[in-house]
Design an enzyme around this catalytic site. Sequence first.
Site, mmCIF file in Angstrom:
data_model
loop_
_atom_site.group_PDB
_atom_site.id
_atom_site.type_symbol
_atom_site.label_atom_id
_atom_site.label_comp_id
_atom_site.label_asym_id
_atom_site.label_seq_id
_atom_site.Cartn_x
_atom_site.Cartn_y
_atom_site.Cartn_z
ATOM 1 N N GLN A 192 0.823 -1.206 0.000
ATOM 2 C CA GLN A 192 0.000 0.000 0.000
ATOM 3 C C GLN A 192 0.859 1.260 0.000
ATOM 4 O O GLN A 192 0.528 2.249 -0.664
ATOM 5 C CB GLN A 192 -0.922 -0.002 1.224
ATOM 6 C CG GLN A 192 -1.745 1.258 1.404
ATOM 7 C CD GLN A 192 -2.768 1.474 0.305
ATOM 8 O OE1 GLN A 192 -3.180 0.534 -0.373
ATOM 9 N NE2 GLN A 192 -3.197 2.719 0.123
ATOM 10 N N GLU A 193 1.959 1.236 0.728
ATOM 11 C CA GLU A 193 2.786 2.437 0.887
ATOM 12 C C GLU A 193 3.542 2.811 -0.379
ATOM 13 O O GLU A 193 3.577 3.978 -0.767
ATOM 14 C CB GLU A 193 3.783 2.240 2.045
ATOM 15 C CG GLU A 193 3.153 2.302 3.427
ATOM 16 C CD GLU A 193 2.737 3.712 3.820
ATOM 17 O OE1 GLU A 193 3.174 4.681 3.175
ATOM 18 O OE2 GLU A 193 1.959 3.846 4.779
ATOM 19 N N SER A 194 4.183 1.845 -1.019
ATOM 20 C CA SER A 194 5.090 2.197 -2.121
ATOM 21 C C SER A 194 4.989 1.292 -3.337
ATOM 22 O O SER A 194 5.662 1.560 -4.336
ATOM 23 C CB SER A 194 6.539 2.160 -1.623
ATOM 24 O OG SER A 194 6.938 0.813 -1.373
ATOM 25 N N TYR A 300 -7.110 3.561 3.239
ATOM 26 C CA TYR A 300 -5.836 2.919 3.580
ATOM 27 C C TYR A 300 -6.077 1.667 4.423
ATOM 28 O O TYR A 300 -5.555 0.589 4.116
ATOM 29 C CB TYR A 300 -4.968 3.915 4.337
ATOM 30 C CG TYR A 300 -3.576 3.439 4.683
ATOM 31 C CD1 TYR A 300 -2.496 3.743 3.860
ATOM 32 C CD2 TYR A 300 -3.335 2.696 5.835
ATOM 33 C CE1 TYR A 300 -1.217 3.315 4.181
ATOM 34 C CE2 TYR A 300 -2.064 2.261 6.162
ATOM 35 C CZ TYR A 300 -1.002 2.580 5.333
ATOM 36 O OH TYR A 300 0.260 2.156 5.662
#
Length: 332
Positions: A192-194, A300
């Site tokens: 999810q982050e990168s 998120y």
Amino acid sequence: MEWRIRLALRQQQWHQAGQWISLLPESHRAKPRWRYWQARTWSLQSIKPEKTLQMLQQLASERHYYGFLAADIVQQDYDFNHSALISGQSGSDVSLSPEITRARQFYQMGYFVPARREWAAATRSFDQSQLIDATHLAHQWGWHQQAIHTTIKADSWNDLSIRFPLAYQADMIVSAESATINPEWLYAITRQESAFAKDAYSPAGATGLMQLLPGTAKQVAERMGVSYTNRDLFSADKNIALGSNYLKQLLDDFSGNRILATAAYNAGPHRVKSWLNRQAAALPHDIWIETLPFYETRNYVQNVLAFSVIYGHRLGIDSPLINTEESSIGQP
């Protein structure tokens, strides 16, 4: 209109929530989010049992957060709908494209910005079959961010090996074991982050695979008793080690609740604690998540929970969307 629905859900006014949902445009009501809540409000009012079951069973056949929620309610196995992409259908060798060639050379030298620029130039004019061929190329190179983005551009969503790669697997498994957290959760946060871009850098200064802020990383390193410089965040193994330990810290802070720890990873632990302190009573997990005040944090948390299920499947781990102890959130 959507804020009215969320307010009614928060106040557990099921009839009112159902009425507001019925007033949404048809295109909105057809989305998984509102199909789920339509069925949920019917169920909570003990009305339309056949329609409720039909809607939940249909949702449970889909691979997303609301599909997994529905599957849990109707006690149905999660449906992952994996379908491998077939390459070589374009009739041309996209690897011979000058831009693709330059993208590969830049990527292999670690020059990621010009590599992405060349990739974008090459794929701008590709048709779907060429995009699928390009997706396979990026995946073979280990350039997971571009493989993920390109398969989305190709409107091809069902090859889980490409969309949810087991990137940096040795580091991920070792760090998860060392920090005593679930590897599927660690994978989900990183995805999810990168999307596994180790050079990722946000305007706020979040850096690397797990998008750690330098100040946070420094504090975690001190607690771990390891040396640290800001450049370490661009190193995959060090970023994963620091990020996994920070996740463990958040998990401990929130009594082992992944929902709260995930929200804290995105919005900050102090903000999550302030939300909890303003709660008058405990809420079911799905309502608490749906009514989070930040749109970004809401999506998120939903993505990370769903991605955790998918990564559990990829790793051969039985990973439920929600653990029993996470089913109710807030003051008892």
